[in-house]
Design a protein around this motif. Structure first.
Motif, mmCIF file in Angstrom:
data_model
loop_
_atom_site.group_PDB
_atom_site.id
_atom_site.type_symbol
_atom_site.label_atom_id
_atom_site.label_comp_id
_atom_site.label_asym_id
_atom_site.label_seq_id
_atom_site.Cartn_x
_atom_site.Cartn_y
_atom_site.Cartn_z
ATOM 1 N N LEU A 180 35.095 46.106 39.985
ATOM 2 C CA LEU A 180 36.494 46.419 40.306
ATOM 3 C C LEU A 180 36.585 47.339 41.520
ATOM 4 C CD1 LEU A 180 38.048 47.015 36.755
ATOM 5 C CD2 LEU A 180 38.385 45.031 38.247
ATOM 6 N N GLU A 181 35.712 48.352 41.564
ATOM 7 C CA GLU A 181 35.747 49.313 42.675
ATOM 8 C C GLU A 181 35.348 48.674 44.001
ATOM 9 O OE1 GLU A 181 33.205 52.437 41.343
ATOM 10 O OE2 GLU A 181 34.791 53.450 40.174
ATOM 11 N N ALA A 182 34.355 47.762 43.942
ATOM 12 C CA ALA A 182 33.852 47.134 45.177
ATOM 13 C C ALA A 182 34.603 45.849 45.528
ATOM 14 C CB ALA A 182 32.358 46.837 45.034
ATOM 15 N N GLY A 183 35.476 45.383 44.627
ATOM 16 C CA GLY A 183 36.150 44.110 44.849
ATOM 17 C C GLY A 183 35.181 42.943 44.798
ATOM 18 N N SER A 184 34.193 43.039 43.901
ATOM 19 C CA SER A 184 33.124 42.038 43.815
ATOM 20 C C SER A 184 33.302 41.147 42.589
ATOM 21 C CB SER A 184 31.755 42.739 43.757
ATOM 22 O OG SER A 184 30.736 41.823 43.416
ATOM 23 N N ILE A 185 33.650 39.890 42.810
ATOM 24 C CA ILE A 185 33.770 38.936 41.705
ATOM 25 C C ILE A 185 32.412 38.714 41.053
ATOM 26 C CG2 ILE A 185 33.504 36.977 43.293
ATOM 27 C CD1 ILE A 185 35.471 37.069 39.962
ATOM 28 N N LEU A 186 31.347 38.848 41.838
ATOM 29 C CA LEU A 186 29.988 38.686 41.331
ATOM 30 C C LEU A 186 29.685 39.719 40.247
ATOM 31 C CD1 LEU A 186 27.193 37.299 41.613
ATOM 32 C CD2 LEU A 186 26.690 38.908 43.458
ATOM 33 N N LEU A 187 29.974 40.996 40.533
ATOM 34 C CA LEU A 187 29.714 42.061 39.568
ATOM 35 C C LEU A 187 30.668 41.993 38.376
ATOM 36 C CD1 LEU A 187 28.927 45.135 41.851
ATOM 37 C CD2 LEU A 187 27.424 44.148 40.109
ATOM 38 N N ILE A 188 31.918 41.618 38.626
ATOM 39 C CA ILE A 188 32.878 41.479 37.532
ATOM 40 C C ILE A 188 32.416 40.403 36.550
ATOM 41 C CG2 ILE A 188 35.221 40.721 36.949
ATOM 42 C CD1 ILE A 188 36.154 42.092 39.549
ATOM 43 N N ALA A 189 31.979 39.261 37.085
ATOM 44 C CA ALA A 189 31.489 38.170 36.238
ATOM 45 C C ALA A 189 30.248 38.596 35.463
ATOM 46 C CB ALA A 189 31.182 36.944 37.087
ATOM 47 N N PHE A 190 29.363 39.336 36.126
ATOM 48 C CA PHE A 190 28.149 39.834 35.476
ATOM 49 C C PHE A 190 28.513 40.769 34.326
ATOM 50 C CE2 PHE A 190 24.472 42.882 35.526
ATOM 51 C CZ PHE A 190 23.534 41.997 35.028
ATOM 52 N N GLY A 191 29.488 41.652 34.568
ATOM 53 C CA GLY A 191 29.922 42.580 33.531
ATOM 54 C C GLY A 191 30.572 41.874 32.357
ATOM 55 N N LEU A 192 31.431 40.871 32.646
ATOM 56 C CA LEU A 192 32.093 40.132 31.575
ATOM 57 C C LEU A 192 31.095 39.330 30.744
ATOM 58 C CD1 LEU A 192 35.309 38.861 33.408
ATOM 59 C CD2 LEU A 192 35.158 40.638 31.643
ATOM 60 N N HIS A 225 38.458 34.680 53.404
ATOM 61 C CA HIS A 225 37.480 35.594 54.017
ATOM 62 C C HIS A 225 37.526 36.989 53.389
ATOM 63 C CE1 HIS A 225 36.520 33.268 57.965
ATOM 64 N NE2 HIS A 225 36.766 32.447 56.954
ATOM 65 N N GLN A 226 37.627 37.012 52.057
ATOM 66 C CA GLN A 226 37.633 38.287 51.340
ATOM 67 C C GLN A 226 36.192 38.759 51.152
ATOM 68 O OE1 GLN A 226 40.275 40.117 50.200
ATOM 69 N NE2 GLN A 226 41.741 38.715 51.132
ATOM 70 N N ALA A 227 35.912 39.985 51.580
ATOM 71 C CA ALA A 227 34.557 40.531 51.468
ATOM 72 C C ALA A 227 34.512 41.624 50.402
ATOM 73 C CB ALA A 227 34.097 41.091 52.802
ATOM 74 N N ALA A 228 33.356 41.749 49.743
ATOM 75 C CA ALA A 228 33.162 42.822 48.757
ATOM 76 C C ALA A 228 32.461 44.004 49.419
ATOM 77 C CB ALA A 228 32.315 42.317 47.592
ATOM 78 N N ASP A 229 32.802 45.201 48.967
ATOM 79 C CA ASP A 229 32.101 46.394 49.457
ATOM 80 C C ASP A 229 30.746 46.520 48.770
ATOM 81 O OD1 ASP A 229 34.276 47.115 51.051
ATOM 82 O OD2 ASP A 229 35.230 48.212 49.395
ATOM 83 N N THR A 230 29.841 47.274 49.397
ATOM 84 C CA THR A 230 28.536 47.524 48.792
ATOM 85 C C THR A 230 28.694 48.405 47.555
ATOM 86 O OG1 THR A 230 27.383 47.356 50.904
ATOM 87 C CG2 THR A 230 26.254 48.541 49.146
ATOM 88 N N SER A 231 28.024 48.029 46.475
ATOM 89 C CA SER A 231 28.077 48.815 45.240
ATOM 90 C C SER A 231 26.662 49.266 44.887
ATOM 91 C CB SER A 231 28.674 47.980 44.102
ATOM 92 O OG SER A 231 28.566 48.673 42.877
ATOM 93 N N TYR A 232 26.379 50.560 45.056
ATOM 94 C CA TYR A 232 25.045 51.077 44.747
ATOM 95 C C TYR A 232 24.780 51.057 43.246
ATOM 96 C CZ TYR A 232 25.270 52.666 49.573
ATOM 97 O OH TYR A 232 25.395 52.691 50.935
ATOM 98 N N SER A 233 25.826 51.327 42.456
ATOM 99 C CA SER A 233 25.645 51.289 41.007
ATOM 100 C C SER A 233 25.401 49.855 40.549
ATOM 101 C CB SER A 233 26.874 51.868 40.306
ATOM 102 O OG SER A 233 28.056 51.203 40.713
ATOM 103 N N GLY A 234 26.054 48.888 41.219
ATOM 104 C CA GLY A 234 25.828 47.483 40.895
ATOM 105 C C GLY A 234 24.408 47.051 41.200
#
Length: 208
Positions: free
Chosen positions: A37-49, A110-119
């Motif tokens: 959610l913080e990084a705007g990353s669908i990849l991490l959101i899907a992983f979390g779900l 062209h939506q980009a995700a921010d880098t997530s160090y915790s991810g």
């Protein structure tokens, strides 16, 4: 008497393993989902779900093992496993549709995700931990003659593949700032989520 004591010990060991595994999945869900959610990353959101669904699956198996420890019938256990598999499988398939839709939307816009160090950190930890849990559950499952425990171990391998995909996507975003890396990696993740979901759905319907 000796066989009963051995079985009781195996069930206790299996329960401890499942408690640890489910606790880790809860931690993985919180870190992955919030980081996404913080990084705007669908990849991490899907992983979390997906980790959240693993909590449901693990909790069901804990219930099953506790029932076995208390002498429940095989029919009761099998019925509960089928219901749980059907629910989890359906949600996983719906999650796959959601990830595909959002990933394609992000690619078109062209939506980009921010880098997530915790991810990155949680994905790296999962890549290391999941294979260990797989070997542990498979060994215990074979000794207990529990297909459910063996299959749960295979879910951990799927989680390891997912974590590796998340790690690759996050590192590509971090090192090269490729705006499309997160969405493309999320689409790769759909393969694992959908495969796991379809298998669970079929098991819930009583089909191999």
């Amino acid at each position: 008497m000796e066989n009963q004591l051995q079985k009781r010990h195996l069930v206790s060991s299996s329960l401890r393993t499942e408690y640890f595994s489910t606790g880790w999945m809860a931690f993985e869900f919180l870190v992955g989902f919030i980081s996404g959610l913080e990084a705007g990353s669908i990849l991490l959101i899907a992983f979390g779900l997906d980790s959240f669904l693993e909590i449901i699956s693990g909790s069901t198996l804990i219930w099953r093992l506790r029932k076995e420890a208390n002498g429940a019938s095989a029919e009761e256990i099998q019925s509960a496993e089928k219901r749980s598999s059907l629910v989890v499988g359906t949600i996983l398939l719906l999650l796959s549709v959601y990830v595909i839709f959002v990933s394609l939307f992000n690619l078109v816009n062209h939506q980009a995700a921010d880098t997530s160090y915790s991810g990155i950190a949680i994905a790296l930890a999962s890549v290391v931990l999941m294979p260990i849990l797989t070997f542990r559950k498979r060994a215990l499952g074979k000794q207990l003659h529990s297909d459910a425990l063996v299959e749960d171990g295979m879910c951990n391998i799927t989680c390891a593949y997912m974590a590796a995909t998340v790690l690759v996507g996050a590192l590509l975003t971090f090192f090269f700032n490729w705006w499309w890396a997160d969405s493309v990696a999320a689409l790769v993740l759909v393969y694992f989520i959908a495969s796991e979901g379809w298998e669970s759905f079929q098991e819930g319907r009583g089909k191999d």
